[in-house]
Design an enzyme around this catalytic site. Structure first.
Site, mmCIF file in Angstrom:
data_model
loop_
_atom_site.group_PDB
_atom_site.id
_atom_site.type_symbol
_atom_site.label_atom_id
_atom_site.label_comp_id
_atom_site.label_asym_id
_atom_site.label_seq_id
_atom_site.Cartn_x
_atom_site.Cartn_y
_atom_site.Cartn_z
ATOM 1 C CE LYS A 46 -1.354 -0.440 4.938
ATOM 2 N NZ LYS A 46 -1.704 -1.872 4.766
ATOM 3 C CB SER B 105 1.524 -3.440 3.481
ATOM 4 O OG SER B 105 0.113 -3.434 3.677
ATOM 5 C CB SER C 275 -1.238 -5.910 5.296
ATOM 6 O OG SER C 275 -0.505 -6.250 4.145
#
Length: 434
Positions: free
Chosen positions: A68, A144, A168
């Site tokens: 990420k 996310s 997330s």
């Protein structure tokens, strides 16, 4: 030490991932923020040499992993999905979780797109684009850790590493049809990962199998990965949290969940209704403002004074709410949370895990949410509602994909803090029959 279950050379698998990323008809330009092509090829070649010599480093040696866009990599700015950080000072130290993956032989292919500052479960990003859901490109990927889930589901990576503050990893895993793990918070260091909420942030993997997530989790936690033995399901005690967490479910979610419960019951799982009376006190404790909003307001306080217009408006509005919460309300919520964590741990002592849908809805269309704040807020709340409970009570949780003919639906298992390995064994057992 277990060996990797991946087939074919690491270099060949890496090249296949790179080809998927570069496919002009695919989602590579939206799912991936940055690529490490040359270094990844060198790491894959080194892994293949170790394999030929019988010197493999374990199950992650040669596996292609995306990370990420909030993890520090030396020499580059950590942008966390925001244009605010494009000119930030380069990181000087690698995030420990990522350094441990490299030491285990992982091939880090690149950084993945995300919701700006990890602050929503939807996955929309106006700065870098929104990667389309692999089941329907017009729909959200979930957030996310949006780009990470798409990278695995679309074959751009074999495993991806994200963060989970309210779901997330599990939300995008559920919406994209893969496995997503939120470990107990203490297991994996969050150092070097741009924070959203100091109280709630966890680091976790997503992958196509429970075993892949288990291997990545063990390495990032500083443990030696061991073979994951699926748990026998007969006599397993799973609680169904009747009440709030099963309200307002989309019809497709209800259907998939009911089928899953029937399969589990036929396998000998003991299913019991569990009214979770601790959810009301949880909502009362955070009623003035969620931890993520308050702590994000602290983290972003300087930018709000000078560059408020550069935020994604949907993210800015959520952070703005945190700026209005008095300190006394925040302290009350923190102290109350400590009490409720102990109470929930005792409440779950007679169960192996809770079982429920990961999200109340399947993936909505991007166009319906991108420019409509009310619709965005409603969808975001429904996506976050079920998974965020595990973060508040500091539990471990995993989302498994259910077999459906339409949009993906996730089945979530939630277990007590510190029961991560047992949860993974339970999930592996359920994975075999669902």
């Amino acid at each position: 030490m277990t060996k990797s279950t991946a087939t074919g050379s690491s270099r060949d698998r890496l090249e296949a991932c790179l080809a998927r990323i570069e496919d002009p008809a695919g989602e590579g330009r939206r799912a991936m923020i940055r690529l490490y092509t040359d270094r990844a090829r060198a790491c894959a070649d080194a892994s293949d040499i170790r394999a030929r010599l019988g010197l493999g480093l374990g199950p992650l040696d040669g596996r292609v992993i995306s990370i990420k866009d909030l993890f520090d990599i030396p020499g580059e700015a950590t942008t966390a999905g925001s244009k605010l950080l494009r000119d930030a000072a380069p990181a000087t130290t690698e995030a420990p979780a990522i350094a441990r993956l490299r030491a285990a032989g992982a091939v880090i292919i690149g950084k993945t797109n995300m919701t700006e500052f990890a602050f929503s479960g939807v996955g929309i990003n106006p700065h870098y684009g929104t990667p389309g859901n692999p089941a329907d490109r017009s729909r959200i990927p979930g957030g996310s850790s949006s780009g990470g889930a798409v990278s695995v589901a679309d074959g751009m990576a074999e495993i991806t590493i994200g963060s989970d503050t309210g779901g997330s990893t599990r939300i995008p895993a559920a919406l994209c049809g893969i496995v997503g793990l939120k470990p107990s918070q203490y297991r994996i260091p969050t150092t070097g990962a741009f924070p959203l909420s100091f109280s709630l942030d966890s680091i976790g993997p997503m992958g196509r199998t429970v075993a892949d997530c288990a291997a990545a989790d063990a390495v990032m936690a500083g443990e030696t990965p061991a073979a994951l033995s699926p748990m026998a399901l007969a006599g397993l005690r799973l609680g169904i949290p009747r009440g709030l967490l099963l309200e307002n479910l989309e019809a497709a979610v209800v259907q998939a969940f009911d089928i899953a419960l029937a399969v589990l019951g036929k396998a000998g799982v003991s299913l019991s209704d569990q009214p979770l009376d601790l959810l009301a006190p949880m909502l009362e404790a955070t009623g003035k403002g969620p931890f993520a909003a308050i702590e994000a307001a602290h983290i972003h306080r300087d930018w709000f004074e000078s560059r408020a217009g550069d935020f994604d408006p949907l993210v800015r509005g959520r952070i703005e709410r945190g700026r209005t919460i008095p300190a006394m309300d925040y302290v009350f919520a923190q102290r109350r949370r400590t009490e409720l964590i102990r109470a929930m741990d005792a409440r779950l002592a007679d169960l192996d895990a809770l079982v429920l849908p990961t999200t109340a809805i399947t993936a909505p269309k991007i166009a319906d949410l991108a420019n409509e704040e009310a619709a965005f807020t409603a969808a975001n709340l429904l996506l976050l509602r079920n998974p965020s409970m595990a973060n508040f009570f500091d539990l471990c949780a995993i989302s498994l994909p259910l077999p459906v003919s339409g949009l993906p639906v996730g089945l979530m298992l939630v277990a007590r803090n510190g029961q991560d390995r047992r949860l993974l064994q339970i999930a592996a057992g359920i994975e075999k029959i669902i």
